[in-house]
Design a protein around this motif. Structure first.
Motif, mmCIF file in Angstrom:
data_model
loop_
_atom_site.group_PDB
_atom_site.id
_atom_site.type_symbol
_atom_site.label_atom_id
_atom_site.label_comp_id
_atom_site.label_asym_id
_atom_site.label_seq_id
_atom_site.Cartn_x
_atom_site.Cartn_y
_atom_site.Cartn_z
ATOM 1 N N GLU A 16 -1.403 3.958 -1.729
ATOM 2 C CA GLU A 16 -2.804 3.697 -1.458
ATOM 3 C C GLU A 16 -3.025 3.569 0.042
ATOM 4 O O GLU A 16 -2.097 3.324 0.812
ATOM 5 N N ALA A 47 0.828 -1.205 0.000
ATOM 6 C CA ALA A 47 0.000 0.000 0.000
ATOM 7 C C ALA A 47 0.864 1.257 0.000
ATOM 8 O O ALA A 47 0.580 2.226 -0.713
ATOM 9 N N LEU A 49 -7.007 -1.273 0.953
ATOM 10 C CA LEU A 49 -6.430 -2.480 0.379
ATOM 11 C C LEU A 49 -6.892 -3.711 1.143
ATOM 12 O O LEU A 49 -7.166 -4.754 0.557
ATOM 13 N N CYS A 103 -3.983 1.758 3.314
ATOM 14 C CA CYS A 103 -3.867 0.354 3.715
ATOM 15 C C CYS A 103 -5.224 -0.255 4.046
ATOM 16 O O CYS A 103 -5.496 -1.398 3.734
#
Length: 233
Positions: free
Chosen positions: A221, A216, A226, A223
């Protein structure tokens, strides 16, 4: 068990005269020297059984070694307070040689009985340290025992001598409960305090979480998003 207690009380002169520092240390050193043997015998037999059968130890080996190390630390603490003499050491060696042979043979035949026996021995140890603490609490102010209990324990321990005795009694109570619990477990049981499979699951879960965290961060991104994407819990 009462016969063993009688022999031990007589050998350490526990029932004769007043309880003093010398008697306490003699009894504690002798007791902890013998008490460190059963766990090591159990660990050795468990180790060779695991090698012979090519199976895991089900978390038992580390538990036995932890108990042995705890008893050894008790012994190291007490011998910092008193250096045993030659006669005393000779008596300890003879006792260890006799008890060691007996316990090794008995454990190979019936481990459950041995753990039950050790549980009763640890119960007697709890009585011993309770008696020591009571003597320290009731001793007249200014006496040798009163001055000794307020001294700092060796650096290997913490607090004062009185605090160390309370800590040792708590450890012996834990060993008592542990051995009584072990006497009721079947041979193929998993250590209830240390389940290798459960620990492995925790390690794998942490590994996956760390990998996802790195992934991530690498892609910038979030976490948590994800985790939801992969439906990971």
């Amino acid at each position: 068990m009462s016969y063993v207690r009688l022999v031990f009380d007589t050998a350490t002169l526990w029932k004769f005269g007043l309880i003093n520092k010398e008697k306490i240390l003699n009894r504690a050193i002798f007791l902890e020297t013998i008490a460190a043997m059963p766990g090591m015998v159990a660990a050795i037999i468990q180790h060779f059984r695991s090698l012979r059968n090519m199976t895991r130890d089900r978390g038992m080996l580390n538990m036995f070694l932890k108990e042995v190390n705890n008893e050894r630390m008790h012994l190291l603490t007490f011998i910092r307070m008193k250096e045993p003499g030659t006669v005393f050491c000779a008596a300890v060696i003879r006792a260890k040689f006799g008890f060691g042979r007996f316990f090794l043979a008995a454990y190979m035949i019936n481990p459950a009985w041995c753990h039950r026996f050790v549980g009763y021995v640890e119960e007697e140890a709890c009585h011993t340290y309770t008696r020591i603490l009571r003597e320290m609490e009731d001793v007249p102010r200014g006496s040798e025992l009163a001055r000794w209990k307020d001294k700092d324990a060796p650096k290997i321990a913490r607090g004062m001598v009185y605090d160390e005795m309370k800590a040792v009694r708590a450890d012996e109570a834990e060993h008592r409960d542990f051995n009584h619990a072990m006497s009721g477990l079947p041979d193929n049981a998993i250590n209830p305090l240390y389940d290798p499979g459960e620990k492995m699951d925790v390690m794998l879960k942490k590994y996956v979480e760390d990998m996802m965290e790195k992934e991530a961060n690498k892609h910038g991104e979030n976490c948590s998003c994800l985790r939801r994407c992969y439906c990971f819990r």
